[in-house]
Design an enzyme around this catalytic site. Structure first.
Site, PDB file in Angstrom:
ATOM      1  N   HIS A  38       0.837  -1.207   0.000  1.00 44.03           N
ATOM      2  CA  HIS A  38       0.000   0.000   0.000  1.00 44.03           C
ATOM      3  C   HIS A  38       0.869   1.254   0.000  1.00 44.03           C
ATOM      4  O   HIS A  38       0.658   2.164  -0.811  1.00 44.03           O
ATOM      5  CB  HIS A  38      -0.903  -0.034   1.237  1.00 44.03           C
ATOM      6  CG  HIS A  38      -1.813   1.147   1.369  1.00 44.03           C
ATOM      7  ND1 HIS A  38      -3.164   1.084   1.113  1.00 44.03           N
ATOM      8  CD2 HIS A  38      -1.570   2.443   1.735  1.00 44.03           C
ATOM      9  CE1 HIS A  38      -3.710   2.270   1.303  1.00 44.03           C
ATOM     10  NE2 HIS A  38      -2.764   3.111   1.706  1.00 44.03           N
ATOM     11  N   GLU A  39       1.864   1.294   0.891  1.00 44.11           N
ATOM     12  CA  GLU A  39       2.731   2.473   0.970  1.00 44.11           C
ATOM     13  C   GLU A  39       3.661   2.563  -0.235  1.00 44.11           C
ATOM     14  O   GLU A  39       3.947   3.658  -0.726  1.00 44.11           O
ATOM     15  CB  GLU A  39       3.533   2.454   2.272  1.00 44.11           C
ATOM     16  CG  GLU A  39       2.669   2.559   3.522  1.00 44.11           C
ATOM     17  CD  GLU A  39       1.767   3.776   3.524  1.00 44.11           C
ATOM     18  OE1 GLU A  39       2.178   4.839   3.004  1.00 44.11           O
ATOM     19  OE2 GLU A  39       0.642   3.694   4.035  1.00 44.11           O
TER      20      GLU A  39
END
Length: 230
Positions: A38-39
């Site tokens: 996600h990051e």
């Protein structure tokens, strides 16, 4: 997640040990393998749009230690939603700051839906390979994995700071409105937490999660349906 399991136990409801273990393993896998994705998606999108801040700080990485947040991991284990250490983004490097900030924000939730879809494909592949049967443990693991990823995507799309949805909403606001939006973001965050923990959004969020999960499961079965394997 664990909080709801504990509640069930306190209320005397039966809880399958295998299901609990499968859910915990799914959450640990998400904490150490998916939250970094996600990051990374945020960092990659920012880099492609001209901002190399995250890359310069070593955040364009899938290393779980780089983005691990103890508090965010604890929240995911307890409540089913959590976060990793946010990547640094500097919108001054973007050609169109409002639009590009929104695209960078969208990359995170989109990554959760993609990995949920891949999980659904793998689950259906196991189902086909095992002669149309699934061990309960495998089903419990993938169900938790897919549903949590969908929930993370939906939750992050809520248009309230500091969630990704607030940055996406910002692309559609005037500069003055956007300024006031972030000027009072601390108050908005406080109100958002109160709303979330009072359960006001439980019903609409559950409905959205179910709709998105149904779509993910359908897309995960589609390749096998097309070849008549299901």
């Amino acid at each position: 997640m664990l909080f709801s399991i504990i509640q069930s136990l306190v209320q005397g409801e039966s809880v399958g040990i295998a299901d609990v273990i499968a859910s915990i393993l799914a959450m640990l896998f998400i904490i150490f393998c998916i939250l970094p994705v996600h990051e990374w998606a945020h960092a990659w999108a920012a880099y492609k749009l001209g901002d190399s801040t995250a890359k310069a700080q070593g955040r364009l990485s899938l290393n779980p230690l780089v983005s691990f947040s103890p508090v965010g991991a604890l929240f995911l284990l307890l409540f089913g939603f959590g976060w990793a250490k946010p990547v640094p983004i500097d919108s001054r490097y973007f050609r169109n700051p409002k639009r590009d900030t929104a695209l960078v924000a969208l990359a995170g939730p989109l990554s959760n839906l993609i990995v949920a879809w891949l999980g659904a494909i793998i689950l259906n592949g196991i189902y086909v390979a095992s002669n149309h049967s699934l061990p309960a443990f495998v089903m419990a693991f993938f169900s938790a994995y897919i549903n949590i990823n969908v929930a993370l995507a939906v939750f992050n799309l809520i248009p309230l700071p500091p969630l990704d949805g607030s940055k996406i909403l910002g692309a559609f606001l005037s500069n003055r409105t956007l300024y006031n939006f972030y000027r009072y973001q601390n108050i908005i965050i406080l109100i958002a937490f109160i709303v979330l923990f009072t359960g006001v959004l439980d019903r609409p969020l559950t409905w959205l999660n179910q709709i998105c999960a149904m779509g993910v499961y359908w897309l995960g079965s589609l390749p096998y349906e097309l070849f008549g394997m299901l």
